[in-house]
Design an enzyme around this catalytic site. Structure first.
Site, PDB file in Angstrom:
ATOM      1  CD  GLN A  52      39.155  -3.470  74.654  1.00 42.77           C
ATOM      2  OE1 GLN A  52      38.437  -3.054  75.583  1.00 42.77           O
ATOM      3  NE2 GLN A  52      38.780  -4.467  73.900  1.00 42.77           N
ATOM      4  N   GLY A  53      42.810  -0.193  73.371  1.00 43.71           N
ATOM      5  CA  GLY A  53      42.655   0.795  72.130  1.00 43.71           C
ATOM      6  C   GLY A  53      42.041   0.232  70.933  1.00 43.71           C
ATOM      7  CE1 TYR A  54      41.320  -4.560  70.502  1.00 41.61           C
ATOM      8  CE2 TYR A  54      38.954  -5.347  70.419  1.00 41.61           C
ATOM      9  CZ  TYR A  54      40.482  -5.675  70.456  1.00 41.61           C
ATOM     10  OH  TYR A  54      41.052  -6.931  70.605  1.00 41.61           O
ATOM     11  CB  SER A  55      36.106   2.533  70.993  1.00 44.95           C
ATOM     12  OG  SER A  55      35.615   1.094  71.562  1.00 44.95           O
TER      13      SER A  55
ATOM     14  CD  GLU B 140      36.043  -6.650  76.049  1.00 48.18           C
ATOM     15  OE1 GLU B 140      36.772  -6.831  75.102  1.00 48.18           O
ATOM     16  OE2 GLU B 140      35.267  -5.707  76.469  1.00 48.18           O
TER      17      GLU B 140
ATOM     18  CD  GLU C 284      20.721  -1.573  71.905  1.00 48.60           C
ATOM     19  OE1 GLU C 284      21.851  -1.159  72.301  1.00 48.60           O
ATOM     20  OE2 GLU C 284      19.821  -0.884  72.464  1.00 48.60           O
TER      21      GLU C 284
HETATM   22  C1  LIG Z   1      32.463   2.614  80.460  1.00 41.65           C
HETATM   23  C2  LIG Z   1      32.943   2.406  79.101  1.00 41.65           C
HETATM   24  C3  LIG Z   1      34.264   1.919  78.992  1.00 41.65           C
HETATM   25  C4  LIG Z   1      34.657   1.746  77.948  1.00 41.65           C
HETATM   26  N1  LIG Z   1      35.842   1.349  77.860  1.00 41.65           N
HETATM   27  C5  LIG Z   1      36.476   1.143  76.419  1.00 41.65           C
HETATM   28  C6  LIG Z   1      38.078   0.793  76.177  1.00 41.65           C
HETATM   29  O1  LIG Z   1      38.868   0.625  77.400  1.00 41.65           O
HETATM   30  N2  LIG Z   1      38.574   0.548  75.208  1.00 41.65           N
HETATM   31  C7  LIG Z   1      37.654   0.521  74.018  1.00 41.65           C
HETATM   32  O2  LIG Z   1      38.366   0.530  73.092  1.00 41.65           O
HETATM   33  N3  LIG Z   1      36.364   1.088  74.127  1.00 41.65           N
HETATM   34  C8  LIG Z   1      35.807   1.045  75.355  1.00 41.65           C
HETATM   35  N4  LIG Z   1      34.691   1.477  75.342  1.00 41.65           N
HETATM   36  C9  LIG Z   1      33.715   1.868  74.167  1.00 41.65           C
HETATM   37  C10 LIG Z   1      32.702   0.657  74.073  1.00 41.65           C
HETATM   38  O3  LIG Z   1      33.622  -0.467  73.355  1.00 41.65           O
HETATM   39  C11 LIG Z   1      31.863   1.312  72.720  1.00 41.65           C
HETATM   40  O4  LIG Z   1      31.123   2.510  73.532  1.00 41.65           O
HETATM   41  C12 LIG Z   1      30.895   0.542  72.253  1.00 41.65           C
HETATM   42  O5  LIG Z   1      31.489  -0.582  71.467  1.00 41.65           O
HETATM   43  C13 LIG Z   1      29.574   1.004  71.443  1.00 41.65           C
HETATM   44  O6  LIG Z   1      30.287   2.079  70.692  1.00 41.65           O
HETATM   45  P1  LIG Z   1      29.628   3.520  70.372  1.00 41.65           P
HETATM   46  O7  LIG Z   1      29.987   4.092  71.812  1.00 41.65           O
HETATM   47  O8  LIG Z   1      30.424   3.906  69.238  1.00 41.65           O
HETATM   48  O9  LIG Z   1      28.223   3.340  69.661  1.00 41.65           O
HETATM   49  P2  LIG Z   1      27.672   3.407  68.503  1.00 41.65           P
HETATM   50  O10 LIG Z   1      28.512   1.818  68.097  1.00 41.65           O
HETATM   51  O11 LIG Z   1      27.705   4.200  67.677  1.00 41.65           O
HETATM   52  O12 LIG Z   1      26.123   2.672  68.774  1.00 41.65           O
HETATM   53  C14 LIG Z   1      25.062   3.620  69.099  1.00 41.65           C
HETATM   54  C15 LIG Z   1      23.836   2.879  69.291  1.00 41.65           C
HETATM   55  O13 LIG Z   1      23.594   2.264  68.186  1.00 41.65           O
HETATM   56  C16 LIG Z   1      23.190   0.885  68.587  1.00 41.65           C
HETATM   57  N5  LIG Z   1      23.851   0.073  67.393  1.00 41.65           N
HETATM   58  C17 LIG Z   1      24.943   0.128  66.623  1.00 41.65           C
HETATM   59  N6  LIG Z   1      24.901  -0.752  65.704  1.00 41.65           N
HETATM   60  C18 LIG Z   1      23.698  -1.679  65.844  1.00 41.65           C
HETATM   61  C19 LIG Z   1      23.288  -2.779  65.212  1.00 41.65           C
HETATM   62  N7  LIG Z   1      24.249  -3.330  64.156  1.00 41.65           N
HETATM   63  N8  LIG Z   1      22.266  -3.232  65.421  1.00 41.65           N
HETATM   64  C20 LIG Z   1      21.247  -2.639  66.438  1.00 41.65           C
HETATM   65  N9  LIG Z   1      21.838  -1.323  67.132  1.00 41.65           N
HETATM   66  C21 LIG Z   1      23.158  -1.099  66.754  1.00 41.65           C
HETATM   67  C22 LIG Z   1      23.995   0.527  69.848  1.00 41.65           C
HETATM   68  O14 LIG Z   1      23.546  -0.427  70.564  1.00 41.65           O
HETATM   69  C23 LIG Z   1      23.853   1.936  70.378  1.00 41.65           C
HETATM   70  O15 LIG Z   1      22.941   2.013  71.102  1.00 41.65           O
HETATM   71  C24 LIG Z   1      33.694   1.658  76.408  1.00 41.65           C
HETATM   72  C25 LIG Z   1      32.577   2.155  76.693  1.00 41.65           C
HETATM   73  C26 LIG Z   1      32.128   2.527  78.013  1.00 41.65           C
HETATM   74  C27 LIG Z   1      30.731   3.038  78.211  1.00 41.65           C
END
Ligand SMILES: Cc1cc2nc3c(=O)[nH]c(=O)nc-3n(C[C@H](O)[C@H](O)[C@H](O)COP(=O)(O)OP(=O)(O)OC[C@H]3O[C@@H](n4cnc5c(N)ncnc54)[C@H](O)[C@@H]3O)c2cc1C
Length: 388
Positions: free
Chosen positions: A126-129, A244, A372
């Site tokens: 999955q290439g989202y993040s 998902e 969150e």
């Molecule tokens: C083990 C693991 C596997 C993963 N696998 C994939 C994958 O295969 N493909 C993929 O695309 N992604 C993957 N991810 C990424 C995952 O989707 C992101 O880590 C997640 O969406 C959070 O984004 P971020 O890490 O950029 O944190 P951020 O979005 O920067 O968040 C940082 C903190 O701020 C809080 N926050 C952010 N916005 C808000 C808001 N509006 N209100 C309250 N709090 C907020 C969050 O809850 C968090 O605590 C994976 C992550 C993990 C940990």
């Protein structure tokens, strides 16, 4: 709501248990949901599921499934999670891209990709993040520019689980940088062998290589690999996220850990002032997990009655994953200093599964939308609170 399973459903449960007994080695230790080790074994296990049409049994027969109900599918997921059976990419193949193609894909895309999923011949990632787009996914910057029959993709993805094993990636790219951010996004299917793709490992805090950074440098993706319309990929992406988040397996995994900890307490019979504290804490966690089971059964029940779970899926996601952390936290404390030993220590209890479990239990409260974000969904869509 009927709390009983029918005799046919109970029989199916027994059949799945028997299959797992026959097809997992006797010394088998449950694997983590995102485990990428012993990959060949994981793929072989999926081949055995495929031979019974059990890769995607809830899909319609014309797409390689058995047309199972959501309750049957839930029993299946529950038994596999309890056994800790390997995933081998099913979470992305069957839990995400497959059902999304069934809804949004062209006939050609369905014909090309769905049979390869149900025959366990392919693995997706999955290439989202991206480094600047996680919770706020619509801020993604990976760019795709149209060039004849291709898009040319440049940019970076991050946290891409299993990219180092994947044959294909479904990804989100920005095709119109001038449009409002949700409107300029397109959903593409990318062959991971395409020149210009570089996968670099990221090792997580438990010491496992599960996710990666993926870089795209002038990567050519045929326009026929676009799902949905150009600049309308956000809607496809959201369909996929709904699939998902309906995952209900973690309760069964929690139960397995609770049983191990209960066994530990029965055998060691700790006395002294902590005796009741430990017993009561375990009882509380057990009650909570049974509550979680009811919440997850409700999702399947709603789906079987034609209702689309929305904030309800967020409720179970936040409840089960945070409970998983509490259970592992209790576990490492219960085991005392032994609870800190790595699996390779000869003194480690339960193969070090509680220590590792404690470290990896953080991840599920982040992926598929953080706790969150789930609470925001519950507040807005469940409780009707204003967005700001
Ligand atoms: C083990 C693991 C596997 C993963 N696998 C994939 C994958 O295969 N493909 C993929 O695309 N992604 C993957 N991810 C990424 C995952 O989707 C992101 O880590 C997640 O969406 C959070 O984004 P971020 O890490 O950029 O944190 P951020 O979005 O920067 O968040 C940082 C903190 O701020 C809080 N926050 C952010 N916005 C808000 C808001 N509006 N209100 C309250 N709090 C907020 C969050 O809850 C968090 O605590 C994976 C992550 C993990 C940990």
């Amino acid at each position: 709501m009927d709390f009983h399973f029918t005799p046919e459903q109970e029989q199916l449960r027994q059949e799945i248990r028997q299959f797992l007994k026959e097809n997992l080695p006797p010394d088998f230790r449950p694997v983590r949901p995102t485990d990428q080790d012993n990959w060949e074994f994981q793929l072989q296990f999926n081949k055995k599921l495929a031979a019974r049409k059990w890769i995607a049994p809830a899909w319609p027969p014309e797409y390689g499934g058995l047309g199972w109900s959501h309750i049957q599918q839930m029993i299946f997921a529950e038994e596999l999670a309890y056994a800790g059976a390997p995933d081998g990419g099913r979470v992305f193949n069957v839990g995400m891209i497959g059902p999304t193609l069934i809804v949004h894909g062209t006939e050609e895309q369905k014909r090309e990709h769905l049979p390869r999923i149900t025959n366990a011949e392919v693995v997706w990632c999955q290439g989202y993040s991206e480094p600047g787009a996680g919770s706020d996914l619509a801020s993604l910057q990976t760019r795709a520019v149209r060039d004849g029959d291709d898009y040319i993709v440049n940019g970076q993805k991050i946290w891409t689980t299993g990219a180092h094993h994947a044959d294909w990636m479904f990804m989100l790219v920005r095709t119109d940088p001038d449009a409002p951010k949700h409107r300029g996004i397109t959903f593409l299917l990318v062959d991971m062998k395409t020149p210009g793709i570089t996968v670099r490992p990221i090792v997580n805090m438990a010491g496992y290589h599960e996710f990666n950074e993926v870089f795209f440098e002038d990567v050519r993706v045929p326009v026929k690999n676009r799902v949905g319309e150009e600049n309308r990929g956000w809607y496809v992406a959201m369909t996929l996220l709904d699939f998902e988040r309906s995952n209900v397996a973690s309760i069964a995994g929690n139960q397995r850990t609770l049983e191990t900890l209960a066994q530990h307490l029965r055998e060691r019979k700790p006395g002294g002032p902590y005796r009741d504290v430990l017993r009561h804490k375990l009882a509380d966690l057990w009650i909570a997990n049974e509550t979680g089971r009811m919440l997850s059964y409700r999702i399947a029940w709603m789906q079987d009655h034609g209702q689309v779970p929305n904030y309800e899926a967020s409720v179970i996601k936040v409840f089960a994953t945070e409970l998983g952390q509490k259970i592992m936290n209790f576990g490492v404390n219960l085991l005392g200093l032994y609870g800190q030993l790595e699996p390779d220590s000869k003194y480690a209890l339960y193969g070090g599964a509680i220590e590792k479990g404690h470290l990896v239990a953080v991840a599920p409260t982040i992926y598929s939308g953080t706790s969150e974000i789930q609470r925001n969904i519950i507040a807005q869509r469940g409780l009707g609170l204003p967005r700001d």
